[in-house]
Structures are given as C-alpha cells and as structure tokens.
Design a protein around this motif. Structure first.
Motif, PDB file in Angstrom:
ATOM      1  N   MET A  36      22.485  53.026  17.861  1.00  0.00           N
ATOM      2  CA  MET A  36      21.423  52.037  17.636  1.00  0.00           C
ATOM      3  C   MET A  36      21.909  50.873  16.772  1.00  0.00           C
ATOM      4  SD  MET A  36      18.303  54.680  16.994  1.00  0.00           S
ATOM      5  CE  MET A  36      16.954  53.523  16.959  1.00  0.00           C
ATOM      6  N   LEU A  37      22.651  51.198  15.716  1.00  0.00           N
ATOM      7  CA  LEU A  37      23.154  50.156  14.813  1.00  0.00           C
ATOM      8  C   LEU A  37      24.187  49.274  15.515  1.00  0.00           C
ATOM      9  CD1 LEU A  37      23.416  52.275  11.558  1.00  0.00           C
ATOM     10  CD2 LEU A  37      21.830  50.382  11.961  1.00  0.00           C
ATOM     11  N   GLU A  38      25.071  49.877  16.283  1.00  0.00           N
ATOM     12  CA  GLU A  38      26.083  49.104  17.011  1.00  0.00           C
ATOM     13  C   GLU A  38      25.442  48.207  18.071  1.00  0.00           C
ATOM     14  OE1 GLU A  38      29.451  48.473  16.964  1.00  0.00           O
ATOM     15  OE2 GLU A  38      29.301  49.369  14.977  1.00  0.00           O
ATOM     16  N   LYS A  39      24.436  48.726  18.757  1.00  0.00           N
ATOM     17  CA  LYS A  39      23.742  47.930  19.771  1.00  0.00           C
ATOM     18  C   LYS A  39      23.105  46.705  19.130  1.00  0.00           C
ATOM     19  CE  LYS A  39      20.018  48.040  23.123  1.00  0.00           C
ATOM     20  NZ  LYS A  39      18.762  48.664  23.486  1.00  0.00           N
ATOM     21  N   ARG A  40      22.427  46.905  18.012  1.00  0.00           N
ATOM     22  CA  ARG A  40      21.779  45.778  17.324  1.00  0.00           C
ATOM     23  C   ARG A  40      22.813  44.779  16.809  1.00  0.00           C
ATOM     24  NH1 ARG A  40      18.436  42.030  17.443  1.00  0.00           N
ATOM     25  NH2 ARG A  40      17.459  41.463  15.501  1.00  0.00           N
ATOM     26  N   ARG A  41      23.943  45.282  16.314  1.00  0.00           N
ATOM     27  CA  ARG A  41      25.005  44.405  15.810  1.00  0.00           C
ATOM     28  C   ARG A  41      25.532  43.516  16.938  1.00  0.00           C
ATOM     29  NH1 ARG A  41      30.913  45.325  13.355  1.00  0.00           N
ATOM     30  NH2 ARG A  41      31.246  46.480  15.273  1.00  0.00           N
ATOM     31  N   LYS A  42      25.719  44.084  18.127  1.00  0.00           N
ATOM     32  CA  LYS A  42      26.195  43.300  19.272  1.00  0.00           C
ATOM     33  C   LYS A  42      25.162  42.272  19.711  1.00  0.00           C
ATOM     34  CE  LYS A  42      29.210  46.979  20.829  1.00  0.00           C
ATOM     35  NZ  LYS A  42      29.385  48.079  21.790  1.00  0.00           N
ATOM     36  N   GLU A  43      23.887  42.654  19.697  1.00  0.00           N
ATOM     37  CA  GLU A  43      22.823  41.709  20.048  1.00  0.00           C
ATOM     38  C   GLU A  43      22.808  40.530  19.079  1.00  0.00           C
ATOM     39  OE1 GLU A  43      19.644  44.999  21.822  1.00  0.00           O
ATOM     40  OE2 GLU A  43      19.356  44.191  19.815  1.00  0.00           O
ATOM     41  N   TYR A  56      28.282  43.269   9.720  1.00  0.00           N
ATOM     42  CA  TYR A  56      28.280  44.674   9.311  1.00  0.00           C
ATOM     43  C   TYR A  56      26.881  45.055   8.854  1.00  0.00           C
ATOM     44  CZ  TYR A  56      28.598  43.063   4.449  1.00  0.00           C
ATOM     45  OH  TYR A  56      28.360  42.465   3.237  1.00  0.00           O
ATOM     46  N   TRP A  57      26.616  46.343   8.799  1.00  0.00           N
ATOM     47  CA  TRP A  57      25.311  46.807   8.356  1.00  0.00           C
ATOM     48  C   TRP A  57      25.453  47.631   7.088  1.00  0.00           C
ATOM     49  CZ3 TRP A  57      27.281  49.282  12.801  1.00  0.00           C
ATOM     50  CH2 TRP A  57      27.569  50.618  12.647  1.00  0.00           C
ATOM     51  N   GLU A  58      24.372  47.655   6.330  1.00  0.00           N
ATOM     52  CA  GLU A  58      24.276  48.473   5.118  1.00  0.00           C
ATOM     53  C   GLU A  58      22.887  49.081   5.075  1.00  0.00           C
ATOM     54  OE1 GLU A  58      26.944  46.057   1.876  1.00  0.00           O
ATOM     55  OE2 GLU A  58      24.831  45.595   1.986  1.00  0.00           O
ATOM     56  N   GLU A  59      22.815  50.273   4.519  1.00  0.00           N
ATOM     57  CA  GLU A  59      21.495  50.862   4.294  1.00  0.00           C
ATOM     58  C   GLU A  59      20.881  50.129   3.114  1.00  0.00           C
ATOM     59  OE1 GLU A  59      19.361  55.100   3.291  1.00  0.00           O
ATOM     60  OE2 GLU A  59      21.442  55.094   3.912  1.00  0.00           O
TER      61      GLU A  59
END
Length: 62
Positions: A36-43, A56-59
């Motif tokens: 889910m996180l990778e999909k959103r990052r690509k979008e 990149y993502w962080e909690e």
C-alpha cells in the motif's frame, strides 16, 4: 467505534516537505502495508513529476 489507524506521511527528500498523508488500519499485515505504501509513493511520484526514489514515507508520531 472508529478503527485504530496508523498515520503515514510522504516526504519529498529534495525539499524536506510532506506532500501527502495516508491512514492505514493498525491490523494490516506487514506485506500488505508495504504494498500500500509503495503504491501510494509511485502515485505521488507521477502526480508531482518527480522520481519515485525522491519520495519516502515515515510513520507519523503522535
């Protein structure tokens, strides 16, 4: 009653700015969470016209 969720934010590493947020249920399996996180990052990379590696993502800590 509202389900508990983890909050994530996506950061543009070139600017340091948060460009998006995402809430995911806490009981999500780790493999599904990563997908889910990778999909959103690509979008977001497509939306903002930047390389996916730039984001990149962080909690989000409350």
């Amino acid at each position: 009653m509202e389900d508990e969720k983890k909050q994530y934010h996506f950061v543009n590493s070139q600017t340091g700015y948060v460009i998006a947020y995402l809430s995911i249920p806490v009981d999500t399996y780790p493999e599904a969470l990563t997908v889910m996180l990778e999909k959103r990052r690509k979008e977001l990379a497509v939306q903002h016209g930047i390389y996916v590696e730039t984001i990149y993502w962080e909690e989000k800590k409350l």
